[in-house]
Design a protein around this motif. Structure first.
Motif, PDB file in Angstrom:
ATOM      1  N   THR A  75     -44.693  60.120 -56.239  1.00 21.01           N
ATOM      2  CA  THR A  75     -44.924  58.881 -56.991  1.00 21.01           C
ATOM      3  C   THR A  75     -45.659  57.843 -56.152  1.00 21.01           C
ATOM      4  N   ASP A  76     -46.478  57.037 -56.814  1.00 23.99           N
ATOM      5  CA  ASP A  76     -47.153  55.948 -56.109  1.00 23.99           C
ATOM      6  C   ASP A  76     -46.672  54.582 -56.583  1.00 23.99           C
ATOM      7  N   ALA A  77     -45.562  54.548 -57.335  1.00 31.24           N
ATOM      8  CA  ALA A  77     -44.999  53.281 -57.802  1.00 31.24           C
ATOM      9  C   ALA A  77     -44.469  52.463 -56.625  1.00 31.24           C
ATOM     10  N   ALA A  78     -44.493  51.154 -56.775  1.00 29.23           N
ATOM     11  CA  ALA A  78     -43.991  50.275 -55.712  1.00 29.23           C
ATOM     12  C   ALA A  78     -42.473  50.313 -55.621  1.00 29.23           C
ATOM     13  N   VAL A  79     -41.822  50.564 -56.773  1.00 25.51           N
ATOM     14  CA  VAL A  79     -40.357  50.542 -56.844  1.00 25.51           C
ATOM     15  C   VAL A  79     -39.872  51.851 -57.457  1.00 25.51           C
ATOM     16  N   ILE A  80     -38.856  52.423 -56.834  1.00 23.58           N
ATOM     17  CA  ILE A  80     -38.200  53.620 -57.359  1.00 23.58           C
ATOM     18  C   ILE A  80     -36.779  53.240 -57.741  1.00 23.58           C
ATOM     19  N   VAL A  81     -36.423  53.476 -59.000  1.00 18.22           N
ATOM     20  CA  VAL A  81     -35.047  53.288 -59.448  1.00 18.22           C
ATOM     21  C   VAL A  81     -34.439  54.677 -59.603  1.00 18.22           C
ATOM     22  N   LEU A  82     -33.362  54.920 -58.864  1.00 12.28           N
ATOM     23  CA  LEU A  82     -32.737  56.233 -58.900  1.00 12.28           C
ATOM     24  C   LEU A  82     -31.539  56.202 -59.836  1.00 12.28           C
ATOM     25  N   ALA A  83     -31.688  56.830 -60.986  1.00 12.70           N
ATOM     26  CA  ALA A  83     -30.572  56.968 -61.926  1.00 12.70           C
ATOM     27  C   ALA A  83     -29.831  58.244 -61.551  1.00 12.70           C
ATOM     28  N   GLY A  84     -28.923  58.072 -60.626  1.00 10.85           N
ATOM     29  CA  GLY A  84     -28.154  59.184 -60.076  1.00 10.85           C
ATOM     30  C   GLY A  84     -27.128  58.615 -59.125  1.00 10.85           C
ATOM     31  N   VAL A  85     -26.773  59.377 -58.098  1.00  4.94           N
ATOM     32  CA  VAL A  85     -25.764  58.901 -57.157  1.00  4.94           C
ATOM     33  C   VAL A  85     -26.417  58.522 -55.826  1.00  4.94           C
ATOM     34  N   HIS A  86     -25.610  57.943 -54.947  1.00  2.88           N
ATOM     35  CA  HIS A  86     -26.156  57.249 -53.790  1.00  2.88           C
ATOM     36  C   HIS A  86     -26.944  58.152 -52.853  1.00  2.88           C
ATOM     37  N   PHE A  87     -26.475  59.389 -52.620  1.00  3.52           N
ATOM     38  CA  PHE A  87     -27.208  60.239 -51.683  1.00  3.52           C
ATOM     39  C   PHE A  87     -28.612  60.548 -52.205  1.00  3.52           C
ATOM     40  N   MET A  88     -28.778  60.587 -53.526  1.00  4.22           N
ATOM     41  CA  MET A  88     -30.107  60.825 -54.096  1.00  4.22           C
ATOM     42  C   MET A  88     -31.029  59.641 -53.832  1.00  4.22           C
ATOM     43  N   ALA A  89     -30.500  58.433 -53.956  1.00  2.84           N
ATOM     44  CA  ALA A  89     -31.293  57.243 -53.663  1.00  2.84           C
ATOM     45  C   ALA A  89     -31.655  57.191 -52.178  1.00  2.84           C
ATOM     46  N   GLU A  90     -30.712  57.565 -51.325  1.00  2.00           N
ATOM     47  CA  GLU A  90     -31.013  57.633 -49.893  1.00  2.00           C
ATOM     48  C   GLU A  90     -32.137  58.624 -49.620  1.00  2.00           C
ATOM     49  N   THR A  91     -32.086  59.776 -50.276  1.00  2.00           N
ATOM     50  CA  THR A  91     -33.126  60.787 -50.069  1.00  2.00           C
ATOM     51  C   THR A  91     -34.483  60.249 -50.495  1.00  2.00           C
ATOM     52  N   ILE A  94     -35.575  57.900 -47.784  1.00  2.00           N
ATOM     53  CA  ILE A  94     -35.962  58.648 -46.581  1.00  2.00           C
ATOM     54  C   ILE A  94     -37.394  59.152 -46.708  1.00  2.00           C
ATOM     55  N   LEU A  95     -37.744  59.627 -47.907  1.00  2.00           N
ATOM     56  CA  LEU A  95     -39.068  60.194 -48.129  1.00  2.00           C
ATOM     57  C   LEU A  95     -40.115  59.136 -48.478  1.00  2.00           C
ATOM     58  N   ASN A  96     -39.667  57.929 -48.783  1.00  2.00           N
ATOM     59  CA  ASN A  96     -40.570  56.829 -49.148  1.00  2.00           C
ATOM     60  C   ASN A  96     -40.184  55.570 -48.396  1.00  2.00           C
ATOM     61  N   PRO A  97     -40.317  55.573 -47.081  1.00  2.00           N
ATOM     62  CA  PRO A  97     -39.814  54.432 -46.293  1.00  2.00           C
ATOM     63  C   PRO A  97     -40.486  53.107 -46.613  1.00  2.00           C
ATOM     64  N   ASP A  98     -41.700  53.138 -47.157  1.00  2.00           N
ATOM     65  CA  ASP A  98     -42.420  51.900 -47.432  1.00  2.00           C
ATOM     66  C   ASP A  98     -42.249  51.410 -48.865  1.00  2.00           C
ATOM     67  N   ARG A  99     -41.476  52.129 -49.671  1.00  4.23           N
ATOM     68  CA  ARG A  99     -41.255  51.712 -51.058  1.00  4.23           C
ATOM     69  C   ARG A  99     -39.846  51.159 -51.207  1.00  4.23           C
ATOM     70  N   ARG A 100     -39.686  50.334 -52.213  1.00  8.46           N
ATOM     71  CA  ARG A 100     -38.382  49.751 -52.501  1.00  8.46           C
ATOM     72  C   ARG A 100     -37.620  50.719 -53.393  1.00  8.46           C
ATOM     73  N   VAL A 101     -36.431  51.119 -52.969  1.00 11.59           N
ATOM     74  CA  VAL A 101     -35.608  52.056 -53.723  1.00 11.59           C
ATOM     75  C   VAL A 101     -34.339  51.331 -54.173  1.00 11.59           C
ATOM     76  N   LEU A 102     -34.063  51.404 -55.475  1.00 15.67           N
ATOM     77  CA  LEU A 102     -32.906  50.732 -56.053  1.00 15.67           C
ATOM     78  C   LEU A 102     -31.963  51.760 -56.670  1.00 15.67           C
ATOM     79  N   ILE A 103     -30.670  51.487 -56.593  1.00 17.76           N
ATOM     80  CA  ILE A 103     -29.688  52.243 -57.353  1.00 17.76           C
ATOM     81  C   ILE A 103     -28.938  51.236 -58.237  1.00 17.76           C
ATOM     82  N   PRO A 104     -28.835  51.491 -59.525  1.00 24.34           N
ATOM     83  CA  PRO A 104     -28.244  50.494 -60.420  1.00 24.34           C
ATOM     84  C   PRO A 104     -26.790  50.155 -60.118  1.00 24.34           C
TER      85      PRO A 104
END
Length: 324
Positions: A75-91, A94-104
């Motif tokens: 993905t090239d989006a600036a923000v990733i929202v992970l609809a899942g559990v915390h380890f998935m958002a961490e992953t 980890i793979l997108n250190p320069d993007r903002r990753v959110l977990i609801p």
């Protein structure tokens, strides 16, 4: 706008899963989330265990842990929202250190991920010097960082055999490790972790299901106990389960996994009758449409991983992703 004129039309896959009046309850939230995604340059990654209104209503990318890990990189989006559990958002982070990753919901944990720590990995290495550690992606960033390579339920066998060694440590899911051990000559040292959803299924559940639903094809996830897998007609990751249904087209099928998985798969196969044994993941169900909307409105909860841990965890995940 009336209840019978929802803010957005019901997605086609949902038409035989829920009545229009139920969709009308979700439609305004879906409309707001779609608007916020455009404004925030955000993409929503949703695991197969998310409820249908999330999976079919607002998700941009759906799949199992391996698919989400791969797509998080693409993905090239600036923000990733992970609809899942915390380890998935961490992953994803980890793979997108320069993007903002959110977990609801930052309380969306995982019993399996919480069953092992980096200190436990160090103790295993001390007891088995020189034996590589294969770590299921259903683990914390710290545990990934302490391992040699990651795996998912879909590629675990391939990962284990790719190492070219006679023995590996496979953590933390003891059932998955035992199910893989039955398929390889590599000796597997296990850890006593388990998914609270899959460990509750029993062989008696399968036999009772067959008695009550004549001719049902039983498809199980390899996080289930080996005795359950032995009773099934097929066992595989969530992606492999979907592929099996698509290829074999059994007239009646039971997916031995989390509740919403059956709903989401059934949406794509209206001609197949789905028997739905139901063990629900309470952690996945912490993710809701209102929670996703709030996450995009407030840009929370942001997931961060310390640089040194992220570096080592990224190595283990990328080593897995290089195996096709």
């Amino acid at each position: 706008m009336t209840a019978f004129q929802p803010a957005v039309p019901m997605p086609a896959p949902l038409r035989h899963l829920m009545p229009e009046i139920e969709w009308a309850v979700h439609a305004e939230e879906v409309a707001q989330i779609r608007r916020l995604k455009r404004e925030r340059d955000a993409v929503i990654l949703a695991h197969n265990y998310q409820t249908p209104e999330i999976f079919h209503g607002v998700a941009d990318i759906v799949g199992d842990s391996l698919a989400l890990a791969r797509e998080a990189v693409a993905t090239d989006a600036a923000v990733i929202v992970l609809a899942g559990v915390h380890f998935m958002a961490e992953t994803a982070k980890i793979l997108n250190p320069d993007r903002r990753v959110l977990i609801p919901d930052d309380m969306a944990g995982c019993s399996l991920a919480e069953s092992i720590t980096a200190a436990d990995v160090a103790a295993l290495r001390a007891r088995h010097p020189g034996v590589p550690v294969v770590t299921y992606v259903n683990t914390s960033a710290e545990v990934k960082a302490a391992s040699d390579i990651c795996c998912t339920s879909g590629n675990a066998l391939k990962v284990v055999e790719s190492l070219g060694v006679p023995e590996v440590i496979m953590i933390p899911d003891g059932y998955l490790a035992r199910n893989i051990a039955a398929r390889t000559r590599v000796r597997i040292i296990t850890w006593d972790g388990a998914c609270e959803v899959h460990e509750r299924f029993t062989p008696e559940d399968i036999r009772r299901m067959r008695a009550e639903h004549a001719g049902v094809t039983v498809v199980a996830h390899p996080e289930c106990p080996p005795e359950v897998v032995a009773e099934a007609d097929f066992a595989g990751s969530t992606a492999e389960m979907i592929d099996f249904v698509a290829l074999r087209r059994p007239p009646r099928v039971a997916l031995i996994t989390e509740c919403s998985m059956s709903d989401n798969v059934a949406a794509g196969f209206p001609d197949i009758s789905f028997v739905k044994p139901c063990n629900m993941c309470p952690h996945m169900k912490r993710i809701t449409l209102p929670g996703i909307r709030r996450a995009l409105e407030t840009m929370s909860h942001e997931v961060t991983v310390p640089d040194d841990i992220a570096r080592d965890a990224r190595r283990a995940v990328e080593r897995m992703l290089s195996i096709r």
